[in-house]
Design a protein around this motif. Structure first.
Motif, short mmCIF file in Angstrom:
data_model
loop_
_atom_site.label_atom_id
_atom_site.label_comp_id
_atom_site.label_asym_id
_atom_site.label_seq_id
_atom_site.Cartn_x
_atom_site.Cartn_y
_atom_site.Cartn_z
N ARG A 148 10.31 1.40 -3.62
CA ARG A 148 9.47 2.58 -3.84
C ARG A 148 8.85 2.56 -5.25
NH1 ARG A 148 13.87 5.51 -0.97
NH2 ARG A 148 13.04 6.27 1.02
N LEU A 149 9.64 2.16 -6.24
CA LEU A 149 9.12 2.07 -7.60
C LEU A 149 7.99 1.05 -7.69
CD1 LEU A 149 12.39 2.20 -9.74
CD2 LEU A 149 10.47 3.79 -9.91
N TYR A 150 8.18 -0.09 -7.06
CA TYR A 150 7.16 -1.15 -7.11
C TYR A 150 5.88 -0.71 -6.39
CZ TYR A 150 4.98 -5.73 -6.47
OH TYR A 150 4.10 -6.79 -6.47
N GLU A 151 6.04 0.00 -5.28
CA GLU A 151 4.86 0.48 -4.55
C GLU A 151 4.09 1.52 -5.35
OE1 GLU A 151 6.40 1.91 -0.90
OE2 GLU A 151 6.72 -0.08 -0.02
N LYS A 152 4.80 2.30 -6.17
CA LYS A 152 4.13 3.38 -6.89
C LYS A 152 3.60 2.93 -8.25
CE LYS A 152 4.66 8.22 -8.19
NZ LYS A 152 5.46 9.44 -8.02
N PHE A 153 4.35 2.10 -8.97
CA PHE A 153 3.97 1.75 -10.35
C PHE A 153 3.55 0.29 -10.51
CE2 PHE A 153 7.05 5.26 -10.69
CZ PHE A 153 6.27 6.19 -11.36
N GLY A 154 3.68 -0.52 -9.47
CA GLY A 154 3.24 -1.90 -9.56
C GLY A 154 4.20 -2.77 -10.35
N ASP A 155 3.67 -3.87 -10.94
CA ASP A 155 4.53 -4.84 -11.62
C ASP A 155 5.17 -4.29 -12.88
OD1 ASP A 155 1.86 -4.78 -12.62
OD2 ASP A 155 2.32 -6.53 -13.84
N THR A 156 4.65 -3.19 -13.43
CA THR A 156 5.28 -2.61 -14.62
C THR A 156 6.67 -2.07 -14.32
OG1 THR A 156 4.20 -0.49 -14.16
CG2 THR A 156 3.07 -2.00 -15.65
N ALA A 157 6.97 -1.82 -13.06
CA ALA A 157 8.29 -1.31 -12.69
C ALA A 157 9.33 -2.42 -12.56
CB ALA A 157 8.20 -0.54 -11.37
#
Length: 600
Positions: free
Chosen positions: A320-329
């Protein structure tokens, strides 16, 4: 007689086909009995209350009786060592057991197939009667007997047609890519299951997934290990199986199985993640992620809910974090290692491998330098991922292949000095202990992509010293011939080989150098570290001494290619050698006098 035969047959068939009048009278009688029962129930409500709990409890008590018995039997069979060594035997046992699981917890969407199966029952009974009559009263040439035979043939033909339709329907159901995948997940048990029973059910259900024993949705089990099913159908069955029995699957083993056995099927991984999302849709982190845009706050909340150990639920929050914030997560997820492994991140970033490399590189660099190799080695599970990671590292943030490899596949001069974004990670992967075959594969990868530092290292590891010297000559950098990594020639034969390489490449690489008659002068101070005859000769003189180097150069016929610079350097080396010998002699004499003085 024929008439009695026909009469008997008609009576027996008539017992199977009730006339409409008889059926109407029977239905009327049933209605009267039903009304009588209803009246009795209405007149005794107290009795109804007493019977109601009993009618509810009996099905609950017997609901899983058959499944429990089948589970206990399957567990007992699978404990046989001979069965454990035969995957086909294990699959047969699981196929038999899966029928009971499908009956209790399977999807009801294919129940129509069971209704279709009940249709041929009357036809089979009718066929049995005809066969019995023909066996008892064989009458050749009789028209009635011929009629019975024709009826029997029609029944057989109809049965074959029905079986063909059922088989076709099974195939269509197993290869359908749309319908079954749209159903929701069964993330919780539909009824209360005892802990011991559920433990056995989870073990067998997970084993079914690992051995690819799946339900076709028609009361039968099928396995796709023998190659009989196409891959698309196998993946569809795997997705349907997860949706139907998600509450009975070991999520850790399921994840590992998908990563290793379904690496080429993104649908299976996406189905697994979708199940985890549905399982955690009401968790505090999921709710916070919908309403919160501050990634640091979400990460703090995720950290406070720990420790996570190796729970797959942490993986779905990372998704979920990757889907929302991209590679910065991804970089902050380093803190959750080893709860989240690089193999998990690779699955999350399968559409953009560069994100995975950034995570892996950051994870390795987050450790002290002396611990990086051990960390990377612990992450190589299974060992085959080393080659996958190496291929990614040499193909991302790397120079163009045309800049490092010429048309003949040889290294371009000085191309080893190019900057590679993941050079540290590449060298760590290469220098880890590996078997001979793996080293050969890594060498091929480095050569094909033009990563020459790694290729030279692997050539020396594989004892391809001549190949290493050849590539050093192409790279035209004498600094690569140093003793730190063992690339300095060790025998006279290797020195001769290197001198001939330098002679063959000097004209092509350094035709601009000053000429000395017909010879190529390679002693120009402007090229002190190029692979030339003179520079290699100087390196030889430093390694074995000028007095031994000159006879070797004369033997190779290379003395004419040496300049005055070489002669001057050799004289300096002789003087330095004499002084060194004198110094050593002086030190030995002092030590000798000191030892004698101690004895006196």
């Amino acid at each position: 007689s024929v008439s009695s035969f026909v009469r008997k047959t008609t009576e027996k068939i008539g017992t199977l086909h009730i006339s409409p009048d008889t059926r109407g009278r029977q239905e009327a009688k049933d209605d009267e009995q039903l009304q009588e029962i209803t009246v009795n129930l209405l007149t005794s409500p107290q009795e109804e209350k007493e019977l109601e709990p009993l009618s509810c409890q009996l099905p609950e008590e017997d609901h899983l009786r058959d499944l429990k018995a089948a589970t206990a039997e399957a567990i007992a069979k699978l404990q046989d060592p001979l069965v454990l060594l035969e995957p086909q035997c294990m699959r047969r046992i699981l196929q038999e057991w899966l029928v009971f699981l499908e009956e209790k917890f399977g999807s009801k969407e294919h129940s129509a197939s069971s209704v279709e199966k009940s249709k041929p029952v009357c036809a089979e009974e009718e066929r049995a009667v005809l066969e019995e009559n023909l066996r008892l009263d064989p009458t050749d040439g009789d028209p009635a007997a011929k009629e019975q035979s024709s009826i029997l043939e029609d029944c057989a033909e109809k049965d074959n047609t029905d079986e063909t339709c059922v088989s076709k329907a099974m195939c269509e159901n197993s290869t359908d890519l749309k319908g079954p995948l749209d159903c929701s997940f069964q993330v919780s048990s539909p009824c209360v299951i005892e802990p011991d029973v559920k433990k056995d059910l989870v073990e067998l259900t997970t084993l079914c997934f690992e051995l690819r024993v799946f339900s076709c949705g028609n009361g039968e089990a099928e396995h796709g290990s023998g190659g009989t099913l196409p891959l698309a159908a196998l993946w569809t069955l795997a997705c349907r199986f997860m949706r139907s029995y998600f509450f009975l699957l070991d999520l850790k083993r399921l994840k590992q199985c998908i990563i290793t056995m379904y690496a080429t099927s993104p649908n299976v991984w996406e189905t697994y993640i979708a199940g985890l999302k549905e399982l955690t849709c009401h968790s505090p982190v999921a709710l916070a992620m919908e309403n919160e845009d501050d990634m640091l706050k979400i990460l703090k909340q995720l950290h406070d809910l720990g420790p996570w150990d190796d729970s797959p639920l942490l993986l779905v929050h990372a998704q979920r974090l990757y889907e929302k914030f991209g590679d910065t997560a991804l970089r902050p997820l380093i803190k959750f290692h080893p709860s989240i492994l690089p193999s998990d991140i690779k699955q999350l970033c399968r559409n953009d491998p560069a994100h995975f490399l950034a995570y892996l590189d950051s994870l390795v660099k987050s450790k002290p330098e002396e611990k990086r190799s051990s960390l990377l080695r612990s992450l190589l599970q299974p060992e085959s991922v080393r080659l996958d990671w190496l291929c990614l590292a040499v193909s991302r943030d790397a120079p163009q292949r045309a800049d490092t490899v010429d048309a003949e596949g040889n290294p371009r001069p000085r191309s080893h000095l190019f900057t590679w974004g993941y050079s540290q990670l590449i060298m760590l992967l290469i220098k880890l202990p590996a078997d001979f075959v793996t080293k050969e594969k890594m060498a091929d990868i480095c050569r094909s992509h033009g990563f020459w530092p790694g290729y030279l290292f692997l050539c020396l590891e594989l004892d391809r010293r001549r190949e290493a010297f050849t590539n050093i000559a192409h790279l035209d950098d004498l600094n690569l011939l140093n003793g730190d990594d063992g690339s300095i020639p060790e025998t006279i034969e290797e020195w001769k080989f290197l001198l001939h390489l330098a002679q063959n490449h000097s004209t092509a690489f350094h035709h601009h150098g000053p000429q000395n008659g017909n010879a190529v002068s390679n002693g120009s101070p402007s090229c002190p570290d190029c692979v030339t005859v003179e520079n290699v000769a100087l390196l030889l003189a430093k390694a074995i001494g000028p007095n031994r180097a000159l006879p070797l150069l004369q033997e190779c016929g290379l003395t004419l290619e040496l300049s005055e610079r070489f002669t001057g350097v050799c004289e300096i080396l002789r003087i330095a050698e004499k002084r060194q010998r004198a110094l050593i002699q002086s030190m030995l004499e002092r030590c000798d006098r000191f030892l004698w003085s101690q004895q006196a």
